[in-house]
Scaffold this active site. Structure first.
Site, mmCIF file in Angstrom:
data_model
loop_
_atom_site.group_PDB
_atom_site.id
_atom_site.type_symbol
_atom_site.label_atom_id
_atom_site.label_comp_id
_atom_site.label_asym_id
_atom_site.label_seq_id
_atom_site.Cartn_x
_atom_site.Cartn_y
_atom_site.Cartn_z
ATOM 1 N N HIS A 133 0.611 -1.247 0.386
ATOM 2 C CA HIS A 133 -0.045 -0.003 0.052
ATOM 3 C C HIS A 133 0.723 1.284 -0.282
ATOM 4 C CE1 HIS A 133 -3.513 2.389 1.756
ATOM 5 N NE2 HIS A 133 -2.515 2.638 2.235
ATOM 6 N N GLU A 134 1.488 1.256 0.754
ATOM 7 C CA GLU A 134 2.756 2.612 0.823
ATOM 8 C C GLU A 134 3.878 2.447 -0.051
ATOM 9 O OE1 GLU A 134 1.495 4.642 3.274
ATOM 10 O OE2 GLU A 134 0.865 3.149 4.242
#
Ligand code: NI
Length: 156
Positions: A133-134
């Protein structure tokens, strides 16, 4: 140290590609400290620098129950991924929403730590999800781009 304002959608910056960090200097280390402080304060489990308006490839996260195991990656790269898992994700830049996303079950990530030293980490479970996600944030990708189902703040 300072709390930096978290950028929210539809802020255009969230769609921009972050640049490689050439030198891990004091400015980057201050950024890392501010991001960790902001992440913990917002009760988030991860944050990318772009979310506080800095287009540099820096991410922080902590998936521990105790909130005392910060992980910092500078210039992270996924060098291996395998399997899949489906998780409910949310994002500090997208309030009051969560969504179902399929991610790899395991990823191996290499990059630099907050001192500029090389590090490599094998991640599974929640950590693999947050890592993906990051890292997506660094390329202007939001989980909502790939989620298959969405939930509002009052839905389970
Ligand atoms: Ni996010």
């Amino acid at each position: 140290m300072a709390i930096r304002k978290v950028r929210l959608i539809p802020d255009d910056i969230l769609r921009k590609k972050s640049r490689i960090v050439e030198v891990v200097d004091g400015k980057i280390q201050d950024l890392v400290e501010d991001m960790l402080e902001g992440m913990y304060k917002a009760d988030g489990i991860g944050m990318a620098a772009v979310q506080v308006g800095v287009l540099r490839r820096v991410i922080v996260m902590d998936v521990s129950e105790e909130r005392n195991q910060p992980i910092v990656f500078i210039n992270p790269e996924i060098t291996h991924s395998e399997g899949k898992q489906v998780h409910r994700e949310a994002c500090l830049s997208i309030p009051d929403l969560s969504g179902t996303v399929e991610r790899p079950a395991i990823v191996v990530v290499k990059g630099l730590d907050r001192n500029g030293e090389p590090q490599e980490m094998r991640c599974d479970g929640d950590l693999a999800v947050v890592m993906c996600h990051e890292i997506d944030h660094l390329d202007g990708i939001l989980y909502t781009d790939i989620a298959t189902e969405f939930f509002g703040p009052d839905e389970d």
